[in-house]
Design a protein around this motif. Sequence first.
Motif, PDB file in Angstrom:
ATOM      1  N   PRO A 127      40.076  75.099  52.675  1.00 21.67           N
ATOM      2  CA  PRO A 127      41.127  76.065  52.309  1.00 21.67           C
ATOM      3  C   PRO A 127      40.915  77.458  52.870  1.00 21.67           C
ATOM      4  O   PRO A 127      41.815  78.296  52.803  1.00 21.67           O
ATOM      5  CB  PRO A 127      41.083  76.061  50.776  1.00 21.67           C
ATOM      6  CG  PRO A 127      40.587  74.717  50.426  1.00 21.67           C
ATOM      7  CD  PRO A 127      39.563  74.404  51.487  1.00 21.67           C
TER       8      PRO A 127
ATOM      9  N   ASP B  28      38.359  82.528  51.542  1.00 20.93           N
ATOM     10  CA  ASP B  28      39.218  82.955  50.444  1.00 20.93           C
ATOM     11  C   ASP B  28      38.454  83.721  49.365  1.00 20.93           C
ATOM     12  O   ASP B  28      37.238  83.930  49.451  1.00 20.93           O
ATOM     13  CB  ASP B  28      39.948  81.752  49.849  1.00 20.93           C
ATOM     14  CG  ASP B  28      39.001  80.656  49.365  1.00 20.93           C
ATOM     15  OD1 ASP B  28      37.771  80.896  49.313  1.00 20.93           O
ATOM     16  OD2 ASP B  28      39.484  79.552  49.045  1.00 20.93           O
TER      17      ASP B  28
ATOM     18  N   ASP C  28      45.503  81.018  53.131  1.00 24.06           N
ATOM     19  CA  ASP C  28      46.350  79.827  53.141  1.00 24.06           C
ATOM     20  C   ASP C  28      46.993  79.610  54.499  1.00 24.06           C
ATOM     21  O   ASP C  28      47.018  78.487  55.024  1.00 24.06           O
ATOM     22  CB  ASP C  28      47.440  79.934  52.075  1.00 24.06           C
ATOM     23  CG  ASP C  28      46.909  79.754  50.667  1.00 24.06           C
ATOM     24  OD1 ASP C  28      45.759  79.286  50.516  1.00 24.06           O
ATOM     25  OD2 ASP C  28      47.638  80.095  49.721  1.00 24.06           O
TER      26      ASP C  28
END
Length: 247
Positions: free
Chosen positions: A43, A46, A79
């Motif tokens: 992902p 982050d 994202d």
Amino acid sequence: MSDAIRAETVTMTGHGGDEVEAYLARPLDGGPRGSVVVIHHMPGYDAATKEMVRRFAVHGYAALCPNLYTREAPGASPDDAAAFVRANGGVPDERVVGDVEGAANYLKALEGANGKVGVIGHCSGGRHTFLAACSLQVDAAVDCYGAFIVEEPPPGIPPSMQPILHLAPQLSCPLLGLFGADDKYPGPEQVALLAAELDKAGKTHEFHSYEGAGHAFFAVDRPAYRPEAAVDGWAKIFDFFGRHLSN
């Protein structure tokens, strides 16, 4: 535990001499101290990963997370960057190794560093941790449910995520593995195969599997979070790095 830390975005030299964005956190006390390269999951680079970097600093380590997606999506949200990289086949293994090596070199050059470096990652970052520990000389590695070390990836996973079990004889350091017994990537059979291959190669490893935990059980911001497994896992991580990264 360190009362005061400094955390900031820095630029380091990665694979091929490229400038790579990275997130650094370190205690403000003197040292000497061990260092940890944190490899982010698929992902992306982050907030949850940066929180892990700061957690290591609070526990007395200098920690650095290179943004493996810097080249493809500079300035993009985690994202968006992750989606773009996945759509374009993922990050080549040799580039991951080069960026981790650059992060390790950056940490070793910091004031107060004792020269010892560990590597840790979750999910795809766990695979990349195993890859780095088999490709570079590091002092300790922690694989948190690293996917696709043993098993073939399912459809939709970037083609760069190919099995790397054959690298086991090259493991350069002790390996701690933390897994969920209810996980599928890797499942218990794959964890057992990895352990058997490491045994065959005579490599030092310590594996723990948690009943009732699946993939991403460390992730406090996901339904998969399992507090008991995560708390015990963190205790094992700090004990392991304490044994292998101290002076």
